[in-house]
Design a protein around this motif. Sequence first.
Motif, mmCIF file in Angstrom:
data_model
loop_
_atom_site.group_PDB
_atom_site.id
_atom_site.type_symbol
_atom_site.label_atom_id
_atom_site.label_comp_id
_atom_site.label_asym_id
_atom_site.label_seq_id
_atom_site.Cartn_x
_atom_site.Cartn_y
_atom_site.Cartn_z
ATOM 1 N N THR A 67 57.873 30.704 54.713
ATOM 2 C CA THR A 67 57.223 29.575 55.369
ATOM 3 C C THR A 67 58.115 29.074 56.492
ATOM 4 O O THR A 67 59.312 29.393 56.569
ATOM 5 C CB THR A 67 56.962 28.445 54.367
ATOM 6 O OG1 THR A 67 58.219 27.876 53.978
ATOM 7 C CG2 THR A 67 56.225 28.961 53.130
ATOM 8 N N LYS A 80 60.985 22.972 42.030
ATOM 9 C CA LYS A 80 60.858 23.624 43.326
ATOM 10 C C LYS A 80 60.890 25.135 43.133
ATOM 11 O O LYS A 80 61.587 25.654 42.272
ATOM 12 C CB LYS A 80 62.005 23.205 44.254
ATOM 13 C CG LYS A 80 61.959 21.749 44.695
ATOM 14 C CD LYS A 80 63.110 21.448 45.635
ATOM 15 C CE LYS A 80 63.096 19.985 46.094
ATOM 16 N NZ LYS A 80 64.234 19.672 47.006
ATOM 17 N N LYS A 100 53.214 27.082 39.629
ATOM 18 C CA LYS A 100 53.032 25.656 39.880
ATOM 19 C C LYS A 100 52.189 24.998 38.800
ATOM 20 O O LYS A 100 52.399 23.843 38.453
ATOM 21 C CB LYS A 100 52.380 25.455 41.246
ATOM 22 C CG LYS A 100 53.336 25.713 42.419
ATOM 23 C CD LYS A 100 52.648 25.395 43.731
ATOM 24 C CE LYS A 100 53.605 25.588 44.906
ATOM 25 N NZ LYS A 100 52.967 25.296 46.203
ATOM 26 N N TYR A 125 66.673 31.699 48.477
ATOM 27 C CA TYR A 125 65.884 30.992 49.476
ATOM 28 C C TYR A 125 65.131 29.841 48.824
ATOM 29 O O TYR A 125 64.766 29.895 47.646
ATOM 30 C CB TYR A 125 64.836 31.914 50.112
ATOM 31 C CG TYR A 125 65.376 33.089 50.877
ATOM 32 C CD1 TYR A 125 65.536 34.318 50.239
ATOM 33 C CD2 TYR A 125 65.694 32.990 52.223
ATOM 34 C CE1 TYR A 125 66.013 35.429 50.937
ATOM 35 C CE2 TYR A 125 66.170 34.088 52.928
ATOM 36 C CZ TYR A 125 66.331 35.307 52.275
ATOM 37 O OH TYR A 125 66.795 36.378 52.957
ATOM 38 N N GLU A 126 64.846 28.856 49.644
ATOM 39 C CA GLU A 126 63.878 27.815 49.300
ATOM 40 C C GLU A 126 62.754 27.889 50.320
ATOM 41 O O GLU A 126 63.006 27.993 51.535
ATOM 42 C CB GLU A 126 64.544 26.437 49.340
ATOM 43 C CG GLU A 126 63.598 25.302 48.940
ATOM 44 C CD GLU A 126 64.308 23.949 48.927
ATOM 45 O OE1 GLU A 126 65.537 23.925 48.744
ATOM 46 O OE2 GLU A 126 63.610 22.950 49.110
ATOM 47 N N ASN A 127 61.512 27.870 49.852
ATOM 48 C CA ASN A 127 60.331 27.962 50.722
ATOM 49 C C ASN A 127 60.335 29.259 51.529
ATOM 50 O O ASN A 127 60.030 29.267 52.717
ATOM 51 C CB ASN A 127 60.239 26.759 51.660
ATOM 52 C CG ASN A 127 60.113 25.453 50.916
ATOM 53 O OD1 ASN A 127 59.412 25.391 49.900
ATOM 54 N ND2 ASN A 127 60.790 24.424 51.382
ATOM 55 N N GLN A 128 60.647 30.383 50.857
ATOM 56 C CA GLN A 128 60.685 31.656 51.575
ATOM 57 C C GLN A 128 59.305 32.008 52.117
ATOM 58 O O GLN A 128 58.279 31.790 51.486
ATOM 59 C CB GLN A 128 61.160 32.778 50.641
ATOM 60 C CG GLN A 128 61.351 34.098 51.386
ATOM 61 C CD GLN A 128 61.491 35.263 50.433
ATOM 62 O OE1 GLN A 128 60.808 35.275 49.422
ATOM 63 N NE2 GLN A 128 62.344 36.205 50.760
ATOM 64 N N THR A 163 61.358 35.240 41.643
ATOM 65 C CA THR A 163 60.773 33.948 41.983
ATOM 66 C C THR A 163 60.919 33.049 40.763
ATOM 67 O O THR A 163 60.592 33.453 39.652
ATOM 68 C CB THR A 163 59.287 34.094 42.344
ATOM 69 O OG1 THR A 163 59.177 35.009 43.431
ATOM 70 C CG2 THR A 163 58.704 32.759 42.740
ATOM 71 N N GLU A 210 59.422 26.365 56.726
ATOM 72 C CA GLU A 210 60.491 25.540 56.148
ATOM 73 C C GLU A 210 61.513 26.361 55.366
ATOM 74 O O GLU A 210 62.311 25.821 54.616
ATOM 75 C CB GLU A 210 59.886 24.482 55.210
ATOM 76 C CG GLU A 210 59.021 23.430 55.900
ATOM 77 C CD GLU A 210 57.627 23.942 56.193
ATOM 78 O OE1 GLU A 210 56.968 23.418 57.112
ATOM 79 O OE2 GLU A 210 57.192 24.899 55.497
ATOM 80 N N GLN A 211 61.494 27.705 55.557
ATOM 81 C CA GLN A 211 62.410 28.565 54.802
ATOM 82 C C GLN A 211 63.854 28.133 55.039
ATOM 83 O O GLN A 211 64.273 27.864 56.153
ATOM 84 C CB GLN A 211 62.201 30.019 55.205
ATOM 85 C CG GLN A 211 63.192 30.981 54.545
ATOM 86 C CD GLN A 211 62.879 32.418 54.878
ATOM 87 O OE1 GLN A 211 61.775 32.881 54.654
ATOM 88 N NE2 GLN A 211 63.859 33.121 55.428
ATOM 89 N N LYS A 212 64.619 28.091 53.921
ATOM 90 C CA LYS A 212 66.014 27.687 54.012
ATOM 91 C C LYS A 212 66.830 28.556 53.071
ATOM 92 O O LYS A 212 66.450 28.801 51.937
ATOM 93 C CB LYS A 212 66.150 26.209 53.641
ATOM 94 C CG LYS A 212 67.593 25.688 53.720
ATOM 95 C CD LYS A 212 67.633 24.182 53.481
ATOM 96 C CE LYS A 212 67.257 23.853 52.062
ATOM 97 N NZ LYS A 212 67.413 22.405 51.759
ATOM 98 N N ARG A 222 53.197 35.780 46.185
ATOM 99 C CA ARG A 222 52.961 34.383 46.590
ATOM 100 C C ARG A 222 51.733 33.815 45.870
ATOM 101 O O ARG A 222 51.716 32.645 45.486
ATOM 102 C CB ARG A 222 52.750 34.316 48.111
ATOM 103 C CG ARG A 222 54.000 34.680 48.919
ATOM 104 C CD ARG A 222 53.818 34.386 50.391
ATOM 105 N NE ARG A 222 54.948 34.862 51.174
ATOM 106 C CZ ARG A 222 55.002 36.020 51.817
ATOM 107 N NH1 ARG A 222 53.950 36.820 51.778
ATOM 108 N NH2 ARG A 222 56.075 36.363 52.500
#
Length: 732
Positions: A156, A132, A104, A151-154, A125, A158-160, A96
């Motif tokens: 956190t 994103k 980023k 995953y998106e936002n793993q 990653t 907001e993980q999806k 992370r």
Amino acid sequence: MDPFGFFFKGWPLKYNLMFRLILLITVIGTVLTSISFTMQYNEGKSSRYMMMNLISNNINDLLMDFLAEIEGEAEAYKDLLTKASINNPEVKNQARIFIANHLKSNKYMDGFSIIDGKTGHMIRTMKDQGEKLLVAETIPEGNLLFRSTLYENQGTPEQKIILTDSNENDPRHFDFYLEFKDNKKKGWFNSRGYSQNVLHGYPPILSYVVPLKDDSGGLVGMLTLDFGVLQLQRYLMDITNKKMDRDYSFGGIPFVLERRNNKEIVVIGHPDPTYIETIPDPSIVSDSNKFLILAEKHPDQRIRAFTKIIEKEYKENRDPFNQNSTGINVGKADDTSLWLYSWTATYPGQKPDWIIGVCVNRELAAASVIRSLRITLWVLGFLIIVTGLASIKNSRIMSKPLERMAKDVIEIGKGRIVFSSDTTIFVKEMIDLKDGIEKMKSGLLSFRKYIPYKVVNQVLASRKTAEPFAEKKELTIFFSDLENFTTISESLEPDKLVKLIGDHLAMCTNIIQSLDGTVDKYIGDSVMAFWNAPEDCENHELKACQAALACQEQMVLFNERNRAEGLPYLKMRIGISTGTVFVGNIGSNDRLNYTAVGDTVNLASRLEGTNKTYKTSILISDKTEAGIREQILTRPVDKVAVKGKAKAILIHEVLAKKENETPELRKIIDLTVLGFEHYLAMRFQQAIDCYKQILGFNKGDHLALFYIERCKGFLVFPPSSDWDGVHISNSK
């Protein structure tokens, strides 16, 4: 022989010069025009290739720096992950940190992946086209089954979950893993699509693969650091827009080609991102990846033209993908336009097979050379006309100074010497003639004042009469004296005394002058000399010390001859110092002496006398020693405040030239340095021990014997606590 001499005979000087100048300028102008035309033509042929080399090397350096940056970051993360399990929470936290700090902030980096060699667990990653962060995780589920989840936002709130595939392949069977598993070496892997099923459909990536090993060298996993082909397109677009000089791009572009395992040549780098942001026409893409366009079918005709050059290289048994040197050639596009190409193989002889190339339009590049040639011809023609007109006036200007100088010489012959200046002379020979006349005037006037004529050459070289003057300058001063010569002279006949001192002074003078020194004066049996005046002298400290050593060497032969003639033995003492003095013509208007005065002169004289105290032969100041320490062997003698000087200096004894160093002499110097350090620190017994060791090499070492006695005295009567080691010398 002058071919025009008979024709110009009897002409006035100004008309003679006028005609000759016009003729000369016309000939020179014609020759220069021809030479310039030839040079411009030849340079026009080579300048394009030079320009291509410059642009190609510039872009190649930028791309190689970019790749080296990725390699360096991969190495850093390998060190963090080598001994850790992929399921370790700490490793996930490091991942992370990597994402936050690098993915980023680096718009060219696509992502990274880690494969656990034991379980096959894989975490990738990456960034999607919207920048994103996505995480694709492959987990073993037993019975050789693997499940992948995107995953998106793993990690956190907001993980999806975007996509899941329960029929995933074992990551340890991926092509890049198998290739680098066998050789366990790090390196680049050809462009490829994402191996995990949940990432199919994303643009291909370029990976730098680093095997992870345990302490015993066994493979525990695999790390890849990736940048996408799309990121490479953006990087090349930035180079085109920012790095390439627009004045020298000439409609060209940089590009990167890759030769795949099936020998297909695809475009993995092009400054136009539209070729990768959308899926191209299937008829022009590679069989192995729908995003990679075949070079021979690329929509850009400049790329297609380059493939013909590659084919030609193959036919001539040259492999451009494994070529160590930069290649340059011309290709014709479909619209018949000609393009100059320059290319470099990134990793000759190893994978991946990449070419970094650049092209420019040949007509646009040549246009600047043709334009430059035309301008040169116009300028040369204009200069010939202007200089021809100017020569008419210049011939008149040059003749007048010669007439004035002729009259001046006549006046000198009559004894009427008057200095004059003429600022209208521009020709070198006339300036030299004028300077010669003025120097002759100075010399004639100076003869009336200089007696004897020792500095006549200096006066004639200047444009001034001899007048008292002095300049501030750094010199090295040399003083010598014969020990007890007054007593010796009383026992000699006058004629023998004159011959003895004359031979001695002649010997010293010859040595000093052979080493660029200036003998100032003789004071009885003493010699005063200096270096770096009146003419500058490089390494003047060194030459003075060389002269001192040479004088002492010659004194040995001198005494042998004297003994054979029944003359007494002579011992010479020398003092040398370096510093700023006043040097110049000192005296009256009727009698002048070129000499030096100042504290440095007095110090050299005092050092010569200080030899008596230590029974040394050559003493020099600390400033002189600083200038010769690399070429001359010396040793410290004492911290001395000589008579007339309140400030103490460290004085040194000159021993020999560096090339004459022996192990025994080096040991004596080192022991002297150590003993003197003990002495200054008031460790007198240790100092005595050092100086006694010197006597083991030289029983008669004068300085060692001196300090043994001095230190014994201090052991009996120690100095005060504020003693600084300075000896007050009263020697004159």
